[in-house]
Scaffold this active site. Sequence first.
Site, PDB file in Angstrom:
ATOM      1  N   LYS A 101      -3.780  -3.182  16.020  1.00 52.30           N
ATOM      2  CA  LYS A 101      -4.407  -2.039  15.327  1.00 52.30           C
ATOM      3  C   LYS A 101      -5.293  -1.272  16.307  1.00 52.30           C
ATOM      4  CE  LYS A 101      -2.567  -2.613  11.338  1.00 52.30           C
ATOM      5  NZ  LYS A 101      -1.534  -1.687  10.929  1.00 52.30           N
ATOM      6  N   ALA A 152       4.195   0.941   8.174  1.00 48.42           N
ATOM      7  CA  ALA A 152       5.048  -0.177   8.582  1.00 48.42           C
ATOM      8  C   ALA A 152       4.395  -1.009   9.673  1.00 48.42           C
ATOM      9  CB  ALA A 152       6.403   0.349   9.064  1.00 48.42           C
ATOM     10  N   LEU A 196      -7.342 -13.637   0.508  1.00 49.28           N
ATOM     11  CA  LEU A 196      -7.889 -14.251  -0.706  1.00 49.28           C
ATOM     12  C   LEU A 196      -7.092 -13.920  -1.966  1.00 49.28           C
ATOM     13  CD1 LEU A 196     -10.147 -15.860  -2.060  1.00 49.28           C
ATOM     14  CD2 LEU A 196     -11.460 -13.725  -2.225  1.00 49.28           C
ATOM     15  N   SER A 234      -7.349  -0.915  10.302  1.00 44.89           N
ATOM     16  CA  SER A 234      -8.018  -1.979   9.556  1.00 44.89           C
ATOM     17  C   SER A 234      -9.452  -2.146  10.048  1.00 44.89           C
ATOM     18  CB  SER A 234      -7.245  -3.283   9.790  1.00 44.89           C
ATOM     19  OG  SER A 234      -8.023  -4.397   9.434  1.00 44.89           O
ATOM     20  N   TYR A 251      -2.874  -9.558  15.717  1.00 47.96           N
ATOM     21  CA  TYR A 251      -2.698  -8.528  14.679  1.00 47.96           C
ATOM     22  C   TYR A 251      -3.784  -7.460  14.830  1.00 47.96           C
ATOM     23  CZ  TYR A 251      -3.453  -6.185  10.232  1.00 47.96           C
ATOM     24  OH  TYR A 251      -3.682  -5.215   9.277  1.00 47.96           O
ATOM     25  N   SER A 300      -8.936 -22.981  -1.684  1.00 49.21           N
ATOM     26  CA  SER A 300      -9.960 -23.530  -0.800  1.00 49.21           C
ATOM     27  C   SER A 300     -10.942 -22.416  -0.485  1.00 49.21           C
ATOM     28  CB  SER A 300      -9.344 -24.033   0.511  1.00 49.21           C
ATOM     29  OG  SER A 300      -8.511 -25.134   0.264  1.00 49.21           O
ATOM     30  N   ARG A 309     -16.862  -9.591   1.167  1.00 50.77           N
ATOM     31  CA  ARG A 309     -16.013  -8.533   1.693  1.00 50.77           C
ATOM     32  C   ARG A 309     -16.069  -7.316   0.776  1.00 50.77           C
ATOM     33  NH1 ARG A 309     -16.248 -11.729   5.041  1.00 50.77           N
ATOM     34  NH2 ARG A 309     -14.631 -12.721   6.307  1.00 50.77           N
ATOM     35  N   ILE A 329       0.839  -1.202   0.000  1.00 49.78           N
ATOM     36  CA  ILE A 329       0.000   0.000   0.000  1.00 49.78           C
ATOM     37  C   ILE A 329       0.878   1.257   0.000  1.00 49.78           C
ATOM     38  CG2 ILE A 329      -1.849   1.232   1.214  1.00 49.78           C
ATOM     39  CD1 ILE A 329      -2.606  -1.598   2.427  1.00 49.78           C
TER      40      ILE A 329
HETATM   41  P1  NAD Z   1       3.280  -4.764   3.469  1.00 46.39           P
HETATM   42  O1  NAD Z   1       3.798  -5.888   4.295  1.00 46.39           O
HETATM   43  O2  NAD Z   1       3.356  -4.885   1.985  1.00 46.39           O
HETATM   44  O3  NAD Z   1       3.996  -3.386   3.896  1.00 46.39           O
HETATM   45  C1  NAD Z   1       4.387  -3.131   5.212  1.00 46.39           C
HETATM   46  C2  NAD Z   1       5.866  -2.746   5.182  1.00 46.39           C
HETATM   47  O4  NAD Z   1       6.306  -2.488   6.519  1.00 46.39           O
HETATM   48  C3  NAD Z   1       6.757  -3.842   4.623  1.00 46.39           C
HETATM   49  O5  NAD Z   1       7.502  -3.318   3.536  1.00 46.39           O
HETATM   50  C4  NAD Z   1       7.669  -4.239   5.789  1.00 46.39           C
HETATM   51  O6  NAD Z   1       8.951  -4.591   5.366  1.00 46.39           O
HETATM   52  C5  NAD Z   1       7.631  -2.979   6.642  1.00 46.39           C
HETATM   53  N1  NAD Z   1       7.889  -3.195   8.076  1.00 46.39           N
HETATM   54  C6  NAD Z   1       7.301  -4.091   8.901  1.00 46.39           C
HETATM   55  N2  NAD Z   1       7.812  -3.981  10.146  1.00 46.39           N
HETATM   56  C7  NAD Z   1       8.743  -2.963  10.099  1.00 46.39           C
HETATM   57  C8  NAD Z   1       9.627  -2.398  11.051  1.00 46.39           C
HETATM   58  N3  NAD Z   1       9.675  -2.831  12.306  1.00 46.39           N
HETATM   59  N4  NAD Z   1      10.439  -1.398  10.661  1.00 46.39           N
HETATM   60  C9  NAD Z   1      10.428  -0.956   9.375  1.00 46.39           C
HETATM   61  N5  NAD Z   1       9.630  -1.473   8.431  1.00 46.39           N
HETATM   62  C10 NAD Z   1       8.795  -2.468   8.786  1.00 46.39           C
HETATM   63  O7  NAD Z   1       1.770  -4.501   3.932  1.00 46.39           O
HETATM   64  P2  NAD Z   1       0.646  -3.593   3.291  1.00 46.39           P
HETATM   65  O8  NAD Z   1      -0.426  -4.479   2.793  1.00 46.39           O
HETATM   66  O9  NAD Z   1       1.236  -2.576   2.397  1.00 46.39           O
HETATM   67  O10 NAD Z   1       0.077  -2.913   4.608  1.00 46.39           O
HETATM   68  C11 NAD Z   1       0.486  -1.629   5.033  1.00 46.39           C
HETATM   69  C12 NAD Z   1      -0.227  -1.319   6.337  1.00 46.39           C
HETATM   70  O11 NAD Z   1      -1.638  -1.400   6.130  1.00 46.39           O
HETATM   71  C13 NAD Z   1       0.090  -2.295   7.464  1.00 46.39           C
HETATM   72  O12 NAD Z   1       0.169  -1.583   8.675  1.00 46.39           O
HETATM   73  C14 NAD Z   1      -1.102  -3.226   7.462  1.00 46.39           C
HETATM   74  O13 NAD Z   1      -1.327  -3.792   8.730  1.00 46.39           O
HETATM   75  C15 NAD Z   1      -2.223  -2.267   7.081  1.00 46.39           C
HETATM   76  N6  NAD Z   1      -3.374  -2.961   6.486  1.00 46.39           N
HETATM   77  C16 NAD Z   1      -3.190  -3.808   5.432  1.00 46.39           C
HETATM   78  C17 NAD Z   1      -4.281  -4.494   4.913  1.00 46.39           C
HETATM   79  C18 NAD Z   1      -4.102  -5.468   3.769  1.00 46.39           C
HETATM   80  O14 NAD Z   1      -4.955  -6.351   3.604  1.00 46.39           O
HETATM   81  N7  NAD Z   1      -3.082  -5.355   2.924  1.00 46.39           N
HETATM   82  C19 NAD Z   1      -5.552  -4.323   5.457  1.00 46.39           C
HETATM   83  C20 NAD Z   1      -5.720  -3.442   6.512  1.00 46.39           C
HETATM   84  C21 NAD Z   1      -4.600  -2.762   7.025  1.00 46.39           C
HETATM   85  C1  UD1 Z   2      -8.547 -11.150   7.082  1.00 43.61           C
HETATM   86  C2  UD1 Z   2      -8.286 -11.177   8.578  1.00 43.61           C
HETATM   87  C3  UD1 Z   2      -8.427  -9.765   9.130  1.00 43.61           C
HETATM   88  C4  UD1 Z   2      -7.502  -8.796   8.368  1.00 43.61           C
HETATM   89  C5  UD1 Z   2      -7.828  -8.863   6.869  1.00 43.61           C
HETATM   90  C6  UD1 Z   2      -6.930  -7.976   6.024  1.00 43.61           C
HETATM   91  C7  UD1 Z   2      -8.901 -13.420   9.401  1.00 43.61           C
HETATM   92  C8  UD1 Z   2      -9.877 -14.207  10.202  1.00 43.61           C
HETATM   93  N1  UD1 Z   2      -9.193 -12.100   9.243  1.00 43.61           N
HETATM   94  O1  UD1 Z   2      -9.845 -10.696   6.863  1.00 43.61           O
HETATM   95  O2  UD1 Z   2      -8.087  -9.746  10.501  1.00 43.61           O
HETATM   96  O3  UD1 Z   2      -7.703  -7.467   8.796  1.00 43.61           O
HETATM   97  O4  UD1 Z   2      -7.670 -10.233   6.448  1.00 43.61           O
HETATM   98  O5  UD1 Z   2      -5.601  -8.383   6.129  1.00 43.61           O
HETATM   99  O6  UD1 Z   2      -7.904 -13.917   8.934  1.00 43.61           O
HETATM  100  N2  UD1 Z   2     -11.070 -16.872   1.680  1.00 43.61           N
HETATM  101  C9  UD1 Z   2     -11.230 -18.107   1.118  1.00 43.61           C
HETATM  102  N3  UD1 Z   2     -10.113 -18.848   0.888  1.00 43.61           N
HETATM  103  C10 UD1 Z   2      -8.853 -18.421   1.184  1.00 43.61           C
HETATM  104  C11 UD1 Z   2      -8.701 -17.117   1.760  1.00 43.61           C
HETATM  105  C12 UD1 Z   2      -9.833 -16.372   2.011  1.00 43.61           C
HETATM  106  O7  UD1 Z   2     -12.344 -18.561   0.842  1.00 43.61           O
HETATM  107  O8  UD1 Z   2      -7.888 -19.154   0.969  1.00 43.61           O
HETATM  108  C13 UD1 Z   2     -12.272 -16.055   1.928  1.00 43.61           C
HETATM  109  C14 UD1 Z   2     -12.514 -15.734   3.384  1.00 43.61           C
HETATM  110  O9  UD1 Z   2     -13.258 -16.738   4.009  1.00 43.61           O
HETATM  111  C15 UD1 Z   2     -13.265 -14.402   3.279  1.00 43.61           C
HETATM  112  C16 UD1 Z   2     -12.687 -13.767   2.011  1.00 43.61           C
HETATM  113  O10 UD1 Z   2     -12.106 -14.825   1.262  1.00 43.61           O
HETATM  114  O11 UD1 Z   2     -14.637 -14.633   3.082  1.00 43.61           O
HETATM  115  C17 UD1 Z   2     -11.616 -12.722   2.291  1.00 43.61           C
HETATM  116  O12 UD1 Z   2     -10.625 -13.275   3.146  1.00 43.61           O
HETATM  117  P1  UD1 Z   2      -9.292 -12.484   3.552  1.00 43.61           P
HETATM  118  O13 UD1 Z   2      -8.648 -11.971   2.323  1.00 43.61           O
HETATM  119  O14 UD1 Z   2      -8.496 -13.355   4.443  1.00 43.61           O
HETATM  120  O15 UD1 Z   2      -9.821 -11.197   4.341  1.00 43.61           O
HETATM  121  P2  UD1 Z   2     -10.762 -11.073   5.653  1.00 43.61           P
HETATM  122  O16 UD1 Z   2     -11.438 -12.343   5.943  1.00 43.61           O
HETATM  123  O17 UD1 Z   2     -11.607  -9.883   5.425  1.00 43.61           O
END
Ligand code: NAD
Ligand code: UD1
Length: 334
Positions: free
Chosen positions: A154, A81, A201, A124, A150, A217, A232, A12
């Site tokens: 947050k 991060a 997913l 999140s 996790y 799966s 979602r 992101i």
């Molecule tokens: P990502 O893993 O691609 O990016 C996170 C970056 O943080 C990585 O490059 C990692 O190397 C760095 N990092 C981790 N720990 C660190 C540390 N101690 N010092 C310096 N760098 C560090 O993840 P992303 O998907 O880009 O997510 C970014 C943020 O958004 C995260 O905080 C994540 O929890 C949050 N978020 C992500 C999702 C998602 O599904 N991708 C959903 C909700 C929230």
């Molecule tokens: C998951 C995390 C949530 C986190 C979010 C974003 C869990 C229980 N929740 O949420 O804490 O904030 O990711 O990182 O892990 N699915 C499948 N098969 C797979 C993977 C997922 O069917 O192999 C389905 C899931 O059941 C769900 C949907 O796909 O219905 C999305 O899943 P996922 O991408 O893991 O996101 P969240 O469930 O929203």
Amino acid sequence: MKILLTGGTGYIGSHTAVELIKLGHDVEIMDNLFNSKITVLDKIAEITGVKPKFYQVDLLDVNGMDKMFAEGGYDLVIHFAGLKAVGESVEKPLLYYKNNVGGTINLLECMKKHNVKKIIFSSSATVYGEQGVTEMTEDMQTGVGITNPYGETKFMIEEILKDVAKAEPDFEAVILRYFNPVGAHESGLLGEDPNDIPNNLMPIIMKVSLGEIPELSVYGDDYDTVDGTGMRDYIHVVDLARGHVAAMNKMNPGVSIYNLGTGRATSVLEMVAAFERASGEKLPYKIAPRRPGDLAKICANPTKAEKELGWKTELDIEDAMRDTIRYLKNVKKK
Ligand code: NAD
Ligand code: UD1
């Protein structure tokens, strides 16, 4: 504005760097490269013409951060991060609390020392926990029924930011609660690196498509949803990145909280069908038992962000699939 992106080489953060640089902002990136690659900087340069200054620094390295802030002179920190693998956080809770919560405290202390007052934090939808409703608004209770460390990190960081804002009247924080980020940059150069531990997913769909996992799966087909599979709110990562720009432009003292989502939910089987349409390939899948802790349906109510930030999503699942496939083709070429 001079902006530091922590975790800026990640999925992101890198897309947000592109949007900010395109608008002429001076962007610097710090990352420990635990879950991202240094080559991302070249991809950002290829897209924007500007290679951001990079610090390979860990949030837990207080001296390294101090030095970076002393050189930086930042107006704003966007704090991406963190560690994000839900399953791993259950196995290694201390690692998650130390890295995400401890790391954020270090960052906030460093910001205070160097007089940086503005932060945008990647939260999140997981902070809403299980509430028995499907559409989330920002004023709902948080922190109850979170099923993993996790998600707890947050929630805790959100609470820490609220307390800091109470203690320091000129502190400005925006908490962005992301729903499910998907997709990639339209250039095909940036995307979610499928090397990390996949439990979400879209990275799993990508691994199945690459032949690294034999089949998807589908966790449960007996939910009370359109086709029985989980639903979602999948948001294109470029829309999400633009949400940060919108938030940055409307910062105020205190803490503001926004959902970043589309307001529409899509089922797992609808995602599979969209991937198949965009790629022209069949995606092998099987129906598996429900995943513990999963909710049937969760979706953002994005009205507050639209009203207050003037931001709403412009891209859809079809765009996300098209861009993911373009990115996958580049991954396959390597
Ligand atoms: P990502 O893993 O691609 O990016 C996170 C970056 O943080 C990585 O490059 C990692 O190397 C760095 N990092 C981790 N720990 C660190 C540390 N101690 N010092 C310096 N760098 C560090 O993840 P992303 O998907 O880009 O997510 C970014 C943020 O958004 C995260 O905080 C994540 O929890 C949050 N978020 C992500 C999702 C998602 O599904 N991708 C959903 C909700 C929230
Ligand atoms: C998951 C995390 C949530 C986190 C979010 C974003 C869990 C229980 N929740 O949420 O804490 O904030 O990711 O990182 O892990 N699915 C499948 N098969 C797979 C993977 C997922 O069917 O192999 C389905 C899931 O059941 C769900 C949907 O796909 O219905 C999305 O899943 P996922 O991408 O893991 O996101 P969240 O469930 O929203």
